[in-house]
Design a protein around this motif. Sequence first.
Motif, mmCIF file in Angstrom:
data_model
loop_
_atom_site.group_PDB
_atom_site.id
_atom_site.type_symbol
_atom_site.label_atom_id
_atom_site.label_comp_id
_atom_site.label_asym_id
_atom_site.label_seq_id
_atom_site.Cartn_x
_atom_site.Cartn_y
_atom_site.Cartn_z
ATOM 1 N N ALA A 1 62.106 -51.842 25.130
ATOM 2 C CA ALA A 1 61.653 -53.244 25.022
ATOM 3 C C ALA A 1 60.663 -53.413 23.871
ATOM 4 O O ALA A 1 60.792 -54.333 23.060
ATOM 5 N N PHE A 2 59.670 -52.518 23.778
ATOM 6 C CA PHE A 2 58.654 -52.660 22.728
ATOM 7 C C PHE A 2 59.247 -52.339 21.351
ATOM 8 O O PHE A 2 58.872 -52.934 20.348
ATOM 9 N N ARG A 3 60.169 -51.379 21.343
ATOM 10 C CA ARG A 3 60.770 -50.984 20.059
ATOM 11 C C ARG A 3 61.579 -52.130 19.457
ATOM 12 O O ARG A 3 61.603 -52.308 18.245
ATOM 13 N N ALA A 4 62.226 -52.918 20.320
ATOM 14 C CA ALA A 4 63.022 -54.042 19.815
ATOM 15 C C ALA A 4 62.151 -54.982 18.992
ATOM 16 O O ALA A 4 62.631 -55.641 18.075
ATOM 17 N N PHE A 5 60.859 -55.045 19.326
ATOM 18 C CA PHE A 5 59.954 -55.941 18.597
ATOM 19 C C PHE A 5 59.158 -55.174 17.539
ATOM 20 O O PHE A 5 58.185 -55.670 17.006
ATOM 21 N N ASP A 6 59.585 -53.941 17.283
ATOM 22 C CA ASP A 6 59.026 -53.122 16.194
ATOM 23 C C ASP A 6 57.549 -52.793 16.409
ATOM 24 O O ASP A 6 56.743 -52.838 15.468
ATOM 25 N N ALA A 7 57.206 -52.478 17.672
ATOM 26 C CA ALA A 7 55.819 -52.085 17.968
ATOM 27 C C ALA A 7 55.511 -50.751 17.294
ATOM 28 O O ALA A 7 56.396 -49.927 17.084
ATOM 29 N N ASP A 8 54.231 -50.560 16.993
ATOM 30 C CA ASP A 8 53.780 -49.260 16.500
ATOM 31 C C ASP A 8 53.215 -48.516 17.726
ATOM 32 O O ASP A 8 52.110 -48.819 18.178
ATOM 33 N N PHE A 9 54.004 -47.584 18.277
ATOM 34 C CA PHE A 9 53.596 -46.878 19.498
ATOM 35 C C PHE A 9 52.440 -45.929 19.205
ATOM 36 O O PHE A 9 52.498 -45.135 18.270
ATOM 37 N N GLN A 10 51.401 -46.024 20.017
ATOM 38 C CA GLN A 10 50.281 -45.088 19.933
ATOM 39 C C GLN A 10 50.213 -44.405 21.292
ATOM 40 O O GLN A 10 49.791 -45.008 22.277
ATOM 41 N N GLY A 11 50.667 -43.164 21.350
ATOM 42 C CA GLY A 11 50.769 -42.470 22.628
ATOM 43 C C GLY A 11 49.520 -41.660 22.947
ATOM 44 O O GLY A 11 48.895 -41.098 22.057
ATOM 45 N N VAL A 12 49.174 -41.627 24.226
ATOM 46 C CA VAL A 12 48.043 -40.801 24.678
ATOM 47 C C VAL A 12 48.550 -39.863 25.773
ATOM 48 O O VAL A 12 49.205 -40.315 26.729
ATOM 49 N N ASP A 13 48.233 -38.579 25.622
ATOM 50 C CA ASP A 13 48.714 -37.581 26.591
ATOM 51 C C ASP A 13 48.063 -37.778 27.956
ATOM 52 O O ASP A 13 47.016 -38.406 28.081
#
Length: 428
Positions: free
Chosen positions: A155-167
């Motif tokens: 869903a977020f990728r479709a809107f071209d989000a910049d993913f910031q992942g936290v472990d």
Amino acid sequence: MYYYNKSRQNRSFVRILKNKELAMVAFSFSSLAGRLRRSEIRELLKLTRLPETISFGGGLPDPAIFPYDAVREASIHAIEERGNLALQYCPTEGEPFLKEELKAFMARQGEAVSTENMLVVSSSQQGLDLLSKVFIDPGDPVIVERPTYIGTIQAFRAFDADFQGVDMDNDGIMLERLEKLVIGLVDAGRKPKFIYLIPDFQNPSGITLSRERRKRLLEIAREYDLFVVEDSPYSELRFRGEKIPSLYSLDTDGRVLLMKTFSKIFCPGFRIGWVVGPSAVIEKMTVAKQMTDLCTSAYVSILAAYLLSDGHIDRQIEISKMLYMRKCEVMLKALERFMPRVDGVSWSRPDGGMFLWLRLPDYMDTAEMIHDAVELNVAFVVGCGFFHDGSGKNTMRLNYSYPTEERIIEGVGRIARLVKKRLRLAIV
Ligand SMILES: Cc1ncc(COP(=O)(O)O)c(C=O)c1O
């Protein structure tokens, strides 16, 4: 296209198929459509519908406990008592009868919500889409747990989000890392649009965010004025330990949006979910929903309201918890019995929800195992699909709510065989 063929004695219709390949239309799709990719994992999950496959793949409730009779009765009530509403459009915000029942249900679960700050959605996946529509511009940073739910990444990728992942560790998202990340982003003038979390029995890891961390997370959110999205399909399915209050109920600033669904606690076929949160956000999401599907099915909403009002959904939750606790135990025992005891092989011990998370030695790639698994008629979800950056290759998600106990034991045995084969290959 059908043409009437007069030349034939028995006057048959002959179907003339146009040769579609000849029509080379140059469709000019949007840039959003260009980003849409079929999920390989979802394609593989189709195999899990084959009766011979033991599926640990989907996040499906056990159909053996679906309350078929209660749904049939509620359908009769819906048509006989409220047919004019059930077969009509309803307000985009949601069918009022359902919203009242949802408010009462949440109060029974210890959550105080108002119907004005609530939007009924066609399940949580729609909530994620609406959230993306109203918050994410291309390149906007959004913070997610690593790993996180595949459908959220889509869903977020479709809107071209910049993913910031936290472990995460056993107590959930690691807050020192989160704070460091937030400071870095804020200093760079890129304040995250929101932090998205699944605090209870996370999909896929099964991890629950501890009470202390929930409080601290909200302090961090306050300090940097961040919006928090709490996706919570599994919190009612706690079968061990003490309930931990939701972020929504701990929040005193009105900065948390809570997303709920019937898919895991009742029936995913209903496609009923709801979100509660800040009125400005609910208002925008409502308008976004209006242009998406006008409203959630009034008919299903009224069925759901009847099933809530007569206590069926509460009872279904109790039945599900007991059943999933037993199935989880069966899976844990099967893992202990069959899995090789070598360094790097470990699994989670969830206190609720539907999933168990299996880690294999770093050099293993579960995507390479899936085709062998399909041949052995057993399915799991490869872990890397849950990592926005494609890491986590040595992990897999196992669902225990759907298969029967016998099939859990048999299926875990088959997966253990695959793991042993890979271990041998690595040694050779
Ligand atoms: C964390 C999470 N959010 C959202 C969803 C979507 O659920 P639904 O659209 O069926 O409500 C799921 C389904 O697995 C999930 O695990």
